[in-house]
Design a protein around this motif. Structure first.
Motif, short mmCIF file in Angstrom:
data_model
loop_
_atom_site.label_atom_id
_atom_site.label_comp_id
_atom_site.label_asym_id
_atom_site.label_seq_id
_atom_site.Cartn_x
_atom_site.Cartn_y
_atom_site.Cartn_z
N LEU A 370 -3.67 -9.86 7.23
CA LEU A 370 -2.74 -8.76 7.45
C LEU A 370 -3.22 -7.37 7.04
O LEU A 370 -2.83 -6.39 7.66
CB LEU A 370 -1.42 -9.05 6.73
CG LEU A 370 -0.63 -10.26 7.26
CD1 LEU A 370 0.64 -10.46 6.44
CD2 LEU A 370 -0.29 -10.08 8.72
N ILE A 371 -4.05 -7.27 6.00
CA ILE A 371 -4.44 -5.93 5.53
C ILE A 371 -5.20 -5.14 6.60
O ILE A 371 -4.88 -3.97 6.85
CB ILE A 371 -5.26 -6.02 4.23
CG1 ILE A 371 -4.36 -6.48 3.08
CG2 ILE A 371 -5.89 -4.67 3.90
CD1 ILE A 371 -3.27 -5.50 2.69
N PRO A 372 -6.20 -5.73 7.29
CA PRO A 372 -6.89 -4.94 8.33
C PRO A 372 -5.95 -4.49 9.44
O PRO A 372 -6.07 -3.36 9.94
CB PRO A 372 -7.94 -5.93 8.87
CG PRO A 372 -8.18 -6.88 7.74
CD PRO A 372 -6.83 -7.05 7.10
N THR A 373 -5.01 -5.36 9.81
CA THR A 373 -4.05 -4.98 10.86
C THR A 373 -3.16 -3.84 10.38
O THR A 373 -2.85 -2.91 11.14
CB THR A 373 -3.19 -6.19 11.24
OG1 THR A 373 -4.04 -7.24 11.72
CG2 THR A 373 -2.19 -5.82 12.33
N ALA A 374 -2.70 -3.90 9.12
CA ALA A 374 -1.86 -2.85 8.58
C ALA A 374 -2.58 -1.50 8.60
O ALA A 374 -2.00 -0.47 8.97
CB ALA A 374 -1.44 -3.20 7.15
N LEU A 375 -3.84 -1.50 8.22
CA LEU A 375 -4.62 -0.26 8.25
C LEU A 375 -4.81 0.22 9.68
O LEU A 375 -4.78 1.44 9.95
CB LEU A 375 -5.98 -0.49 7.58
CG LEU A 375 -5.95 -0.77 6.07
CD1 LEU A 375 -7.33 -1.19 5.58
CD2 LEU A 375 -5.46 0.44 5.30
N ALA A 376 -4.98 -0.72 10.61
CA ALA A 376 -5.22 -0.36 12.01
C ALA A 376 -4.01 0.31 12.64
O ALA A 376 -4.15 1.14 13.55
CB ALA A 376 -5.62 -1.59 12.81
N ILE A 377 -2.81 -0.04 12.19
CA ILE A 377 -1.60 0.54 12.79
C ILE A 377 -1.12 1.77 12.05
O ILE A 377 -0.04 2.29 12.32
CB ILE A 377 -0.46 -0.50 12.89
CG1 ILE A 377 -0.01 -0.97 11.51
CG2 ILE A 377 -0.89 -1.68 13.74
CD1 ILE A 377 1.14 -1.97 11.56
N GLY A 378 -1.92 2.24 11.08
CA GLY A 378 -1.61 3.53 10.46
C GLY A 378 -1.13 3.51 9.02
O GLY A 378 -0.80 4.56 8.47
N VAL A 379 -1.07 2.34 8.39
CA VAL A 379 -0.68 2.29 6.98
C VAL A 379 -1.78 2.95 6.15
O VAL A 379 -2.97 2.71 6.38
CB VAL A 379 -0.47 0.84 6.52
CG1 VAL A 379 -0.21 0.77 5.02
CG2 VAL A 379 0.70 0.23 7.28
N SER A 380 -1.41 3.76 5.18
CA SER A 380 -2.40 4.46 4.38
C SER A 380 -3.14 3.47 3.46
O SER A 380 -2.57 2.47 3.04
CB SER A 380 -1.74 5.53 3.52
OG SER A 380 -0.95 4.94 2.49
N PRO A 381 -4.40 3.74 3.16
CA PRO A 381 -5.15 2.88 2.24
C PRO A 381 -4.46 2.74 0.87
O PRO A 381 -4.49 1.67 0.27
CB PRO A 381 -6.50 3.57 2.11
CG PRO A 381 -6.63 4.37 3.37
CD PRO A 381 -5.24 4.81 3.71
N LEU A 382 -3.85 3.83 0.39
CA LEU A 382 -3.13 3.77 -0.88
C LEU A 382 -1.97 2.79 -0.82
O LEU A 382 -1.76 2.00 -1.75
CB LEU A 382 -2.61 5.16 -1.27
CG LEU A 382 -1.69 5.21 -2.50
CD1 LEU A 382 -2.39 4.66 -3.73
CD2 LEU A 382 -1.21 6.65 -2.75
N ALA A 383 -1.22 2.81 0.29
CA ALA A 383 -0.10 1.89 0.44
C ALA A 383 -0.58 0.45 0.51
O ALA A 383 0.05 -0.46 -0.04
CB ALA A 383 0.70 2.24 1.70
N ALA A 384 -1.71 0.23 1.17
CA ALA A 384 -2.28 -1.13 1.26
C ALA A 384 -2.67 -1.63 -0.12
O ALA A 384 -2.41 -2.78 -0.48
CB ALA A 384 -3.48 -1.14 2.20
N LEU A 385 -3.29 -0.76 -0.92
CA LEU A 385 -3.69 -1.14 -2.28
C LEU A 385 -2.46 -1.37 -3.16
O LEU A 385 -2.40 -2.36 -3.90
CB LEU A 385 -4.57 -0.05 -2.88
CG LEU A 385 -4.94 -0.21 -4.36
CD1 LEU A 385 -5.66 -1.53 -4.61
CD2 LEU A 385 -5.80 0.97 -4.82
N ALA A 386 -1.49 -0.47 -3.08
CA ALA A 386 -0.30 -0.59 -3.92
C ALA A 386 0.52 -1.83 -3.60
O ALA A 386 1.12 -2.44 -4.49
CB ALA A 386 0.56 0.66 -3.77
#
Length: 449
Positions: A370-386
């Motif tokens: 899920l993380i690569p997909t989340a980043l691909a659709i515009g989620v910020s790297p900070l939000a992914a880490l948090a």
């Protein structure tokens, strides 16, 4: 076909979860076959101008295998006995603080080893100390199990952290920044969770073991084992030496990862990637332990750590492949419906990861899927880490191995699973710990990054 494919994914995850253990991985592979028969392109390899990208979670599995064999070698050498003996001494000297010390011990064992299965060795000790001091074992056991799961997202050598770092480095967040956020936020969250649950128990008057009716019934029936320090655990110099070797290897992983970091830049042209370094160093640890600690290699294959670790690797293979196949087949649809929500409300990614982890039963598999997909659709790297700590929601369904083991080991009956599936003593501590971890990570991440 989106909903049909989603139904297939859920059905096969449910089948695997019902059987438990390695069957989760088997069911994941069967689910991939079912998706393929229904027309979904199986995620295997994608050819790009920059090189081939493999969607099979082979990198994650390789790290799991390398770490597990190193830990298994340490276990056969007597290293796990040495660690458990040290932890037992700490717990027995401070029984009044058991609900705090139990999660501290399991947290750091997982942090060091990169696998939550190290918690198995501490469960009998936690139960014994609780019974000796009239404490319901369910509370320290539940928080200890949750801490062992969440600590995966803070371990420098866990497959989930390594994959996250390799993904976020492309977005400008390096390995050291990830650890600087995940280690303090998850640890503080676990400790606050312990405090909250202890306060809740005291308010309800459910701290003392002798007041529990089922315990009295089981004790009268002779179903509660007598307490007492376990005898027969022999602590050898070979065991202590194996622990020292493993710790040196762990420090080597962190040192190399620091040296090749873009922000540190000590090694401009590294001879190997971080993933390759972890695998090579862990295998080197195994070699050193075998050569210096008198370990018979054949015994490593029969160790409990090796068996549980290889089971975990198969589970990641099947489940992560299933999840990735579904996501890649419907990436445009997912972006269309979920993209705006996740970008406008980045904290909702934690909810997505929480739900996915409760079904996928693996922090690494959830991260990979899920993380690569989340980043691909515009989620910020900070939000992914948090939001990363939410991949540890393995406690939701009461079928995860460490959770089930805690229930079985607690012969007082205080850790029983209720009739409504979710009403078990692990759910609330886990939920609170993840909510606090995510909240703290958003705050600390904004400062560090």
């Amino acid at each position: 076909m989106f909903w049909i494919h989603l139904l297939v994914v859920l059905v096969f995850i449910f089948i695997g979860a019902r059987k438990g253990g390695i069957a989760i991985g088997f069911a994941g592979g069967a689910g991939v076959l079912a998706l393929a028969l229904l027309g979904a392109p199986v995620a295997v390899t994608k050819h790009t101008p920059d090189g081939d990208i493999s969607y099979l979670p082979l990198d994650v599995i390789a790290i799991i295998m390398a770490v597990i064999v190193a830990i298994a070698a340490m276990q056969v050498a007597g290293g796990m006995d040495a660690l458990v003996d040290l932890a037992e001494r700490i717990l027995r000297k401070n029984p009044k603080h058991l609900s705090f010390l139990a999660p501290v011990v399991t947290y750091f064992l997982t942090l060091m080893a990169g696998t939550g299965h190290t918690a198995f060795s501490m469960m009998p000790v936690i139960t014994e100390v609780a019974k000796e001091n009239d404490i319901r074992p369910s509370r320290p056991l539940s928080i200890a199990v949750v801490s062992s799961q969440i600590a995966i997202t803070a371990s420098p050598i866990s497959a989930a952290v390594v994959f996250l770092s390799s993904t976020l480095e492309k977005e400008g967040i390096d390995y050291l920044q990830i650890l600087a956020v995940t280690i303090p936020t998850t640890f503080v969250a676990c400790m606050l969770t312990a405090a909250i649950m202890m306060a809740w128990d005291k308010m309800r008057g459910t701290t003392e073991l002798h007041t529990l009716k089922i315990y009295q019934e089981r004790k009268a029936a002779g179903l509660v084992a007598p307490t007492g320090r376990q005898e027969g655990r022999e602590i050898t110099w070979a065991g202590k030496r194996s622990v020292a070797i493993f710790l040196l290897g762990l420090l080597a992983v962190m040192a190399y990862s620091t040296a090749i970091s873009d922000k540190v830049g000590l090694i401009k042209d590294p001879p190997m990637t971080r993933d390759a370094a972890i695998i090579a160093i862990m295998l080197t640890i195994g070699t050193a332990i075998v050569l210096t600690c008198g370990v018979e290699p054949g015994r490593i294959l029969n160790s409990s750590v090796f068996k549980s670790g290889m089971s975990a690797a198969i589970c990641v293979l099947g489940v992560a492949w299933l999840g990735t196949t579904f996501v890649k087949a419907h990436e445009d649809t997912i972006k269309e419906y979920a993209g705006s929500i996740l970008t406008d409300h980045p904290w909702t990614l934690a909810i997505v990861l929480f739900v996915a982890a409760s079904l996928l039963y693996s922090q690494a598999a959830t991260t990979k899927a899920l993380i690569p997909t989340a980043l691909a659709i515009g989620v910020s790297p900070l939000a992914a880490l948090a939001s990363f700590a939410a991949v540890s929601a393995l406690f939701v369904l009461p079928t995860y191995p460490t959770l089930l083991a805690a229930v079985e080991i607690d012969d007082t009956g205080s850790s029983k699973i209720g009739h409504y599936i979710f009403n078990h003593p692990f759910f609330m501590p886990g939920l609170i710990a993840i909510v606090l971890s995510v909240a703290f990570a958003f705050g600390l991440g904004a400062i560090i990054i």
